[in-house]
Design an enzyme around this catalytic site. Structure first.
Site, mmCIF file in Angstrom:
data_model
loop_
_atom_site.group_PDB
_atom_site.id
_atom_site.type_symbol
_atom_site.label_atom_id
_atom_site.label_comp_id
_atom_site.label_asym_id
_atom_site.label_seq_id
_atom_site.Cartn_x
_atom_site.Cartn_y
_atom_site.Cartn_z
ATOM 1 N N ALA A 51 -0.241 8.801 -10.364
ATOM 2 C CA ALA A 51 0.964 9.647 -10.620
ATOM 3 C C ALA A 51 1.100 9.661 -12.228
ATOM 4 O O ALA A 51 1.496 10.886 -12.769
ATOM 5 C CB ALA A 51 2.127 9.009 -10.066
ATOM 6 N N ASP A 55 -5.752 9.083 -3.544
ATOM 7 C CA ASP A 55 -4.545 8.829 -4.253
ATOM 8 C C ASP A 55 -4.285 9.960 -5.199
ATOM 9 O O ASP A 55 -3.253 10.660 -5.161
ATOM 10 C CB ASP A 55 -4.439 7.407 -4.884
ATOM 11 C CG ASP A 55 -4.359 6.288 -4.075
ATOM 12 O OD1 ASP A 55 -4.531 6.544 -2.853
ATOM 13 O OD2 ASP A 55 -4.009 5.235 -4.503
ATOM 14 N N ALA A 64 1.619 -1.393 -5.884
ATOM 15 C CA ALA A 64 2.212 -1.821 -4.568
ATOM 16 C C ALA A 64 1.530 -0.767 -3.804
ATOM 17 O O ALA A 64 2.450 -0.567 -2.640
ATOM 18 C CB ALA A 64 3.788 -1.435 -4.998
ATOM 19 N N GLY A 65 0.776 -0.175 -3.939
ATOM 20 C CA GLY A 65 0.276 0.875 -2.841
ATOM 21 C C GLY A 65 0.807 2.212 -3.032
ATOM 22 O O GLY A 65 0.623 3.004 -1.887
ATOM 23 N N LEU A 66 1.587 2.418 -3.985
ATOM 24 C CA LEU A 66 2.351 3.769 -3.896
ATOM 25 C C LEU A 66 1.552 4.948 -4.809
ATOM 26 O O LEU A 66 2.358 5.771 -5.174
ATOM 27 C CB LEU A 66 3.836 3.546 -4.160
ATOM 28 C CG LEU A 66 4.620 2.752 -3.027
ATOM 29 C CD1 LEU A 66 5.981 2.745 -3.250
ATOM 30 C CD2 LEU A 66 4.528 3.391 -1.630
ATOM 31 N N GLY A 67 0.623 4.521 -5.437
ATOM 32 C CA GLY A 67 -0.277 5.447 -6.332
ATOM 33 C C GLY A 67 0.469 5.523 -7.734
ATOM 34 O O GLY A 67 0.420 6.428 -8.288
HETATM 35 C C1 MEV Z 1 -5.649 2.844 -2.001
HETATM 36 O O1 MEV Z 1 -4.186 3.622 -1.912
HETATM 37 C C2 MEV Z 1 -6.448 3.483 -1.041
HETATM 38 C C3 MEV Z 1 -7.727 2.718 -0.626
HETATM 39 O O2 MEV Z 1 -8.353 3.207 0.740
HETATM 40 C C4 MEV Z 1 -8.492 2.762 -1.967
HETATM 41 C C5 MEV Z 1 -9.328 4.279 -2.074
HETATM 42 O O3 MEV Z 1 -9.268 4.837 -1.161
HETATM 43 O O4 MEV Z 1 -9.555 4.546 -3.110
HETATM 44 C C6 MEV Z 1 -7.473 1.179 -0.194
#
Ligand code: MEV
Length: 316
Positions: A111, A152, A104-107
């Site tokens: 983590a 991340d 979901a893009g929250l790492g």
């Molecule tokens: C992902 O949270 C961030 C991106 O820029 C990938 C990365 O930096 O490794 C999409």
């Protein structure tokens, strides 16, 4: 031996995702309302040297040796034991829980790696330094995400706002005045590796256009850093909107993300953008001179699966 528990926060990227993979600066902050947690307990009742892994949220309950070699949890344990120089560990049980949504893009992945490295090394009486924990989490990101920037694992390991440039030491970064971000989840799982891979292919086909998009993101991140440090929060909204427009051109937004971004703006957010890999996952909105709950409710009405309100400041 007593039990050892370690936890690690989630994260959001405020500015500069994707472009950061290509050397541009980006800004990320921890989100402490969601956490991954790892607990290591003595392996009472287990065969000698056995490591038993359980992660109820992904229905995992297995000896470590039975997991595939490329399993992220197996790699986190193996890399930690290697860093400690332990070849034949005593038996132990490792339980992992997490309130960070997956993909979901929250790492969530970083983590979990950080929490495992900390809990396992503490259990063996030699807690690893942050740099070692960060290096382990980065190794695992590389295996699973192809070409990660490292942002991340860094923001999650150090649990503080970071101004990040790939391959460079993290720069001290002050938040002039704390501010409030509303995070809206589209509910669409979107592995970072896929979005990052698609951007790479597009860049390979048209590097001139994509380099210009990455440079635009870098410029926004630099300007946003100055505004954040000087406490000029009002300037951040337009930078967020502009960053979202560039990410749309990069092809990493989606109708669901755009709908939530529009809903947040209509509810009075000073700015809004997707955050992280995109395609699905989360968006963020800046709540300034407006009740964050108003934005949160607008996001839920527009179809957000979940909403988190978080304060960005040096002391989280
Ligand atoms: C992902 O949270 C961030 C991106 O820029 C990938 C990365 O930096 O490794 C999409």
């Amino acid at each position: 031996m007593p039990n050892f528990t370690a936890s690690a926060p989630g994260k959001i990227i405020l500015f500069g995702e994707h472009a950061v993979v290509y050397g541009q600066p980006a800004i990320a902050v921890p989100v402490t309302q969601v956490q991954a947690r790892a607990t290591v307990a003595p392996g009472i009742g287990l065969p000698q040297g056995e490591i038993q892994i359980s992660a109820p949220e992904i229905a995992l309950d297995s000896p470590l040796h039975a997991l595939p070699l490329d399993h992220a949890i197996k790699q986190a344990v193996d890399l930690t034991l290697t860093a400690l120089g332990i070849q034949r560990p005593t038996a132990f049980k490792l339980k992992i829980t997490s309130s960070i949504p997956l993909a979901a893009g929250l790492g969530s992945g970083a983590a979990v790696s950080v929490a495992i490295a900390r809990a396992v090394s503490a259990f063996f009486g030699r807690p690893l330094a942050d740099e070692q924990v960060n290096a382990i989490a980065y190794e695992i990101e590389k295996i699973h995400h192809g070409t990660p920037s490292g942002i991340d694992n860094t923001v999650i390991t150090y649990a503080q706002p970071v101004y990040f440039i790939k391959g460079q030491p993290i720069e001290a970064f002050e938040i002039g005045i704390p501010f409030t971000i509303v995070i809206g989840d589209t509910g669409i799982a979107s592995p970072t590796s896929i979005a990052v891979g698609d951007v790479r292919r597009a860049w390979e086909q048209d590097s001139t256009s994509y380099d210009a998009l990455f440079a635009a993101c870098g410029e926004i991140a630099r300007n946003a850093r100055t505004a954040i440090e000087q406490g000029e929060i009002g300037a951040l909204g337009p930078w967020m909107n502009e960053n979202h427009a560039v990410l749309q051109k990069m092809g990493v937004s989606s109708p669901e993300l755009d709908r939530l971004v529009e809903a947040a703006r209509a509810a009075g957010a000073a700015g809004a953008k997707l955050s992280g890999g995109g395609r699905g996952g989360n968006m963020i909105a800046l709540a300034r001179e407006v009740d964050p709950d108003r934005i949160a409710n607008a996001l839920l009405d527009a179809g957000a699966r979940n909403v988190v309100v978080t304060q960005v400041g040096n002391k989280q």
